[in-house]
Design a protein around this motif. Structure first.
Motif, PDB file in Angstrom:
ATOM      1  N   SER A  10       0.833  -1.203   0.000  1.00 26.50           N
ATOM      2  CA  SER A  10       0.000   0.000   0.000  1.00 26.50           C
ATOM      3  C   SER A  10       0.864   1.249   0.000  1.00 26.50           C
ATOM      4  O   SER A  10       0.557   2.236  -0.675  1.00 26.50           O
ATOM      5  N   TYR A  11       1.968   1.214   0.751  1.00 28.84           N
ATOM      6  CA  TYR A  11       2.894   2.341   0.748  1.00 28.84           C
ATOM      7  C   TYR A  11       3.513   2.529  -0.627  1.00 28.84           C
ATOM      8  O   TYR A  11       3.716   3.663  -1.084  1.00 28.84           O
ATOM      9  N   LYS A  12       3.820   1.431  -1.301  1.00 25.61           N
ATOM     10  CA  LYS A  12       4.387   1.532  -2.646  1.00 25.61           C
ATOM     11  C   LYS A  12       3.383   2.150  -3.621  1.00 25.61           C
ATOM     12  O   LYS A  12       3.737   3.037  -4.411  1.00 25.61           O
ATOM     13  N   VAL A  13       2.136   1.693  -3.534  1.00 22.59           N
ATOM     14  CA  VAL A  13       1.095   2.235  -4.432  1.00 22.59           C
ATOM     15  C   VAL A  13       0.871   3.716  -4.154  1.00 22.59           C
ATOM     16  O   VAL A  13       0.786   4.534  -5.084  1.00 22.59           O
ATOM     17  N   ALA A  14       0.772   4.074  -2.871  1.00 22.44           N
ATOM     18  CA  ALA A  14       0.582   5.482  -2.523  1.00 22.44           C
ATOM     19  C   ALA A  14       1.777   6.312  -2.967  1.00 22.44           C
ATOM     20  O   ALA A  14       1.621   7.448  -3.439  1.00 22.44           O
ATOM     21  N   GLY A  15       2.985   5.759  -2.834  1.00 18.30           N
ATOM     22  CA  GLY A  15       4.175   6.470  -3.292  1.00 18.30           C
ATOM     23  C   GLY A  15       4.131   6.753  -4.776  1.00 18.30           C
ATOM     24  O   GLY A  15       4.438   7.865  -5.224  1.00 18.30           O
ATOM     25  N   VAL A  16       3.738   5.761  -5.564  1.00 18.60           N
ATOM     26  CA  VAL A  16       3.603   5.964  -7.011  1.00 18.60           C
ATOM     27  C   VAL A  16       2.544   7.026  -7.296  1.00 18.60           C
ATOM     28  O   VAL A  16       2.708   7.878  -8.185  1.00 18.60           O
ATOM     29  N   GLY A  17       1.449   6.998  -6.520  1.00 18.97           N
ATOM     30  CA  GLY A  17       0.402   8.006  -6.700  1.00 18.97           C
ATOM     31  C   GLY A  17       0.900   9.406  -6.437  1.00 18.97           C
ATOM     32  O   GLY A  17       0.581  10.351  -7.191  1.00 18.97           O
ATOM     33  N   LEU A  18       1.717   9.582  -5.394  1.00 20.27           N
ATOM     34  CA  LEU A  18       2.271  10.903  -5.099  1.00 20.27           C
ATOM     35  C   LEU A  18       3.256  11.348  -6.180  1.00 20.27           C
ATOM     36  O   LEU A  18       3.307  12.532  -6.539  1.00 20.27           O
TER      37      LEU A  18
END
Length: 413
Positions: free
Chosen positions: A380-388
């Motif tokens: 989830s942190y990886k996905v959110a990081g890509v989103g940012l």
């Protein structure tokens, strides 16, 4: 960015700034203590998670009703009076909790009503405070003044919860309410001698809602401002919930550090943010949008790395850098507003910013819960990081020809 000769020492030659800084730093410390006491009492006084959730909701619900109105009236009313009267209302409301406690009449709904009142006042107080800063500082000190104020707030928010936890253990949560009340007294006494120039009133016949709409139309014409506010809400929606729900899971299950590791990571975020905020105060930013959206991209990169490592030491380093990247968003955005918005619209634009943040934060916990349930905390942190990162890249593209804002229309000081 270019180096600015204006330093922090010069701020303390401006009596109005010193008074506001003393009062608001003290009040922020009181607020950070209050948050711990409020959440602790809400937990102890309720037997239902649903009721506890309703009580906690009282801290954010006012933004639905007053988020934009607060800024509109902060631009119509005398800003000093808005702040002083706001602090008086907060003081009286806060003291009702120990008053009912001593009468043995305290109910959980007293906590909720007080929390609702305090958050309602913030909707008016903080746009007025932010909008007032430029009125008594020369423009070359805007960057240093905002950075030092923001860094002071960040420091109080970092140490307040730790001190609050100790004080509750040694005394009681009710005692914390009294300390916070005392901090509002300091704020009032600091604001009373402060000289804040009156607003040059325009379009006084226009309704409040029309005024808000006209300000929205104005913001749309300043692309860096519009997109920075828009992506502020999107970015917070992606990340705030993960910090609340996912970070404790990573600390416990991936890094095997438990609550101790969670506290260390949060401290690393705060220290990185604090140091970069102070550094930005020594720099004159010319291209606000480029700095803001580069900050989003960097923030996303370091969040991606936090979710990618199983080494706690590396995670602490990435958290420090993520906190620094967050400061690249916060401070330039404040300065972007102050440099591109007329004085009689400043309160409304700061309210738009805070309301957008509230909307993003409100949906963030739901999004984070769904992501963690589907992917797990690390992914989830990886996905959110890509989103940012995408927020940063898209923002840079949308403002690629509009990095410079118009010459400042807020020409006070």
């Amino acid at each position: 960015m270019a180096h600015d000769q204006a330093g922090y020492k010069q701020l303390f030659t401006i009596p109005n700034y010193v008074l506001v800084w003393i009062g608001q730093t003290t009040a922020n410390f009181g607020d950070s203590l209050y948050q711990i006491a409020f959440f602790w009492l809400a937990y102890k006084m309720t037997n239902s998670s649903f009721v506890a959730g309703l009580v906690v909701l009282a801290t954010s619900a006012p933004y639905i009703f007053f988020g934009l109105l607060g800024g509109a009236y902060a631009d119509r009313w005398d800003r000093k009076r808005v702040m002083v009267y706001g602090d008086i209302i907060r003081l009286v409301s806060l003291l009702t909790v120990p008053f009912f406690y001593w009468l043995d009449l305290l109910h959980v709904w007293n906590l909720a009503i007080t929390a609702f009142v305090l958050s309602t006042v913030r909707c008016f107080f903080f746009p007025a405070m932010r909008a007032s800063l430029t009125s008594f500082m020369p423009k070359e000190l805007w960057s240093a003044g905002n950075s030092f104020m923001q860094a002071s707030f960040q420091l109080m928010r970092a140490i307040g919860p730790m001190i609050g936890g100790v004080l509750i253990a040694q005394t009681s949560a009710i005692f914390i309410y009294l300390i916070t009340a005392a901090s509002y007294v300091v704020s009032i006494l600091s604001l009373l001698p402060t000289k804040i120039p009156p607003i040059e009133k325009k379009n006084v016949q226009v309704s409040v809602f029309r005024d808000i709409y006209d300000t929205y139309l104005f913001v749309k014409t300043v692309r860096p401002l519009f997109w920075s506010i828009f992506f502020f809400g999107v970015g917070l929606c992606l990340i705030v919930g993960l910090d609340r729900l996912g970070l404790p899971i990573l600390s416990d299950q991936v890094w095997d550090m438990g609550s101790k590791g969670y506290g260390i990571i949060l401290s690393a975020f705060a220290v990185g943010n604090l140091l970069m905020t102070l550094l930005l105060g020594k720099i004159q930013i010319k291209k606000f949008a480029r700095v803001i959206f580069s900050g989003w991209a960097l923030w996303g990169l370091f969040y991606f790395l936090i979710g990618s490592t199983d080494m706690f030491v590396l995670a602490v380093g990435f958290a420090f850098l993520a906190g620094a990247a967050e400061s690249l968003i916060d401070m330039p955005q404040i300065l972007l507003v102050q440099n591109s918005v007329p004085n009689d619209r400043l309160g409304k634009v700061f309210s738009m910013q805070s309301t957008t943040a509230f909307i993003g934060e409100s949906g963030s916990s739901l999004l984070a819960g769904a992501l963690i349930g589907w992917l797990g905390a690390a992914d989830s942190y990886k996905v959110a990081g890509v989103g940012l990162i995408l927020c940063g890249v898209v923002g840079l593209w949308l403002t690629r020809t509009a990095h410079r804002v118009p010459s400042s229309v807020s020409t006070q000081g």
